[in-house]
Design an enzyme around this catalytic site. Structure first.
Site, mmCIF file in Angstrom:
data_model
loop_
_atom_site.group_PDB
_atom_site.id
_atom_site.type_symbol
_atom_site.label_atom_id
_atom_site.label_comp_id
_atom_site.label_asym_id
_atom_site.label_seq_id
_atom_site.Cartn_x
_atom_site.Cartn_y
_atom_site.Cartn_z
ATOM 1 N N LYS A 73 -4.544 -0.951 5.770
ATOM 2 C CA LYS A 73 -3.719 0.080 6.419
ATOM 3 C C LYS A 73 -4.159 1.508 6.069
ATOM 4 O O LYS A 73 -3.970 2.415 6.855
ATOM 5 C CB LYS A 73 -2.241 -0.103 6.046
ATOM 6 N N ASP A 109 5.979 0.863 10.917
ATOM 7 C CA ASP A 109 6.840 0.362 9.827
ATOM 8 C C ASP A 109 8.019 1.310 9.621
ATOM 9 O O ASP A 109 9.105 0.886 9.220
ATOM 10 C CB ASP A 109 6.052 0.282 8.511
ATOM 11 N N ARG A 159 5.666 0.356 -11.590
ATOM 12 C CA ARG A 159 4.923 -0.022 -12.794
ATOM 13 C C ARG A 159 3.926 1.086 -13.140
ATOM 14 O O ARG A 159 3.799 1.482 -14.282
ATOM 15 C CB ARG A 159 4.209 -1.353 -12.486
HETATM 16 P P1 ATR Z 1 2.176 -2.888 0.128
HETATM 17 O O1 ATR Z 1 1.215 -2.420 1.162
HETATM 18 O O2 ATR Z 1 2.887 -4.166 0.511
HETATM 19 O O3 ATR Z 1 3.107 -1.841 -0.339
HETATM 20 P P2 ATR Z 1 0.649 -2.479 -2.276
HETATM 21 O O4 ATR Z 1 0.260 -1.126 -1.773
HETATM 22 O O5 ATR Z 1 -0.408 -3.321 -2.904
HETATM 23 O O6 ATR Z 1 1.275 -3.349 -1.110
HETATM 24 O O7 ATR Z 1 1.858 -2.267 -3.310
HETATM 25 C C1 ATR Z 1 2.383 -3.303 -4.076
HETATM 26 C C2 ATR Z 1 3.499 -2.778 -4.960
HETATM 27 O O8 ATR Z 1 3.985 -3.872 -5.763
HETATM 28 C C3 ATR Z 1 3.057 -1.707 -5.957
HETATM 29 O O9 ATR Z 1 4.120 -0.813 -6.174
HETATM 30 C C4 ATR Z 1 2.793 -2.523 -7.224
HETATM 31 O O10 ATR Z 1 2.895 -1.816 -8.448
HETATM 32 P P3 ATR Z 1 1.632 -0.957 -9.040
HETATM 33 O O11 ATR Z 1 1.584 0.291 -8.216
HETATM 34 O O12 ATR Z 1 1.972 -0.709 -10.439
HETATM 35 O O13 ATR Z 1 0.424 -1.823 -8.851
HETATM 36 C C5 ATR Z 1 3.911 -3.522 -7.145
HETATM 37 N N1 ATR Z 1 3.655 -4.721 -7.956
HETATM 38 C C6 ATR Z 1 2.794 -5.726 -7.694
HETATM 39 N N2 ATR Z 1 2.856 -6.685 -8.649
HETATM 40 C C7 ATR Z 1 3.784 -6.245 -9.559
HETATM 41 C C8 ATR Z 1 4.315 -6.769 -10.769
HETATM 42 N N3 ATR Z 1 3.913 -7.955 -11.255
HETATM 43 N N4 ATR Z 1 5.264 -6.053 -11.414
HETATM 44 C C9 ATR Z 1 5.700 -4.870 -10.935
HETATM 45 N N5 ATR Z 1 5.233 -4.318 -9.787
HETATM 46 C C10 ATR Z 1 4.289 -4.984 -9.113
#
Ligand code: ATR
Length: 288
Positions: A73, A109, A159
């Protein structure tokens, strides 16, 4: 009545790294069937190294448009001719429209989230307080939607604090009565912010089908009956987060309505036809 594929059929589709489990082909082909349209929606599984050529292929093959899904995206923007304002500010495109070889990127979205919140959550955004868990692409679209509708306060917990900071930076200036706070999950503020909030959105991937027993919010005591808990995940239909929230008397909504509504908006951009959201959502619920 089903329209047969013919020389006049317009091709639309989905580009992603792994399109096998996507519900978008189902949603769009159901719309096409229901309204007897001469369109066909196809999945295109594309490797990252081929993304530029795949986008060029939209022009070459006169494809009417595509949806863009994980993880392209953001990356896809560099291959487009124009990007509509909300998609540009969010930094993510989920829909491309091909007008005689000119490719324009949109982010449906934003409207998908807003409509699902209003229709399915019966939620009025104006002057409310929201907590968002996560700071990826989905969180950015959600934040933009809420700001557009005049939310009073958004607290983003992630996180990686740096990513939450970036959302705040990229989306400023905010409307005069709106503010954004950012926190890392380790900070104690989560409890206080949820207590005051009307809306909690999970925009992390925690709780997806591959990790059914996980929740981004292990403390069940934080839910309250004045809270609408919105999990952007739709598979499973009820994540552990939603089960616990429901058990505590909070209202809940999963990611399926947003997926359907963003799809309807993308389809509208390609065809000019606005499908009936409630009917399509019900059809998809019954099939899946
Ligand atoms: P999307 O396009 O669906 O938003 P993304 O950009 O990969 O996907 O974002 C995933 C989100 O899930 C992020 O906020 C990620 O946290 P980080 O920015 O710290 O990576 C969060 N996320 C994924 N796995 C996680 C976990 N085990 N615990 C907490 N947050 C998590």
């Amino acid at each position: 009545m089903k329209k047969e594929i013919s020389g006049k059929t317009k091709i639309i589709g989905l580009i992603g790294e792994n399109t096998e489990n996507s519900l978008s082909p189902l949603i769009h082909n159901q719309i096409i069937l229901k309204y007897s349209l001469n369109f066909c929606y196809l999945p295109f599984q594309v490797a990252e190294t081929d993304l530029g050529e795949a986008i060029q292929g939209i022009r070459a093959l006169n494809v009417r448009g595509v949806n863009i899904t994980f993880p392209y995206k953001e990356k896809v923007i560099e291959f487009l001719d124009e990007v509509e304002e909300s998609a540009r500010r969010i930094g993510a495109v989920n829909t491309i429209v091909n007008n005689k070889g000119i490719l324009t990127g949109y982010n449906t979205d934003v409207i998908g989230f807003k409509k699902s919140l209003q229709d399915n959550g019966k939620f009025v955004i104006k002057e409310k307080k929201a907590v968002i868990l996560g700071a990826g692409g989905a969180a950015r679209a959600v934040t933009y939607s809420l700001l557009e509708e005049g939310i009073e306060e958004i607290s983003i917990f992630n996180r990686t604090l740096e990513k939450a900071k970036k959302i705040k930076q990229n989306l400023s200036p905010f409307p005069p009565k709106s503010s954004i706070n950012i926190f890392s999950f380790e900070q104690n503020d989560l409890k206080d912010k949820i207590k005051e909030a009307n809306l909690l959105v999970n925009a992390t991937s925690v709780g997806m089908a591959s990790q059914l027993n996980n929740t981004p919010l292990p403390d069940e005591k934080l839910f309250h009956p004045n809270l609408l808990v919105y999990d952007l995940i739709y598979h499973p239909a009820k994540t552990l987060l939603l089960k616990q929230a429901e058990g505590a008397g909070a209202k809940i909504i999963n990611g399926l309505p947003m997926l359907v509504y963003q799809g309807i908006e993308s389809f509208y951009l390609w065809s000019g036809l606005k499908a009936e959201g409630k009917e399509i959502l019900e059809m998809i619920r019954q099939i899946t």
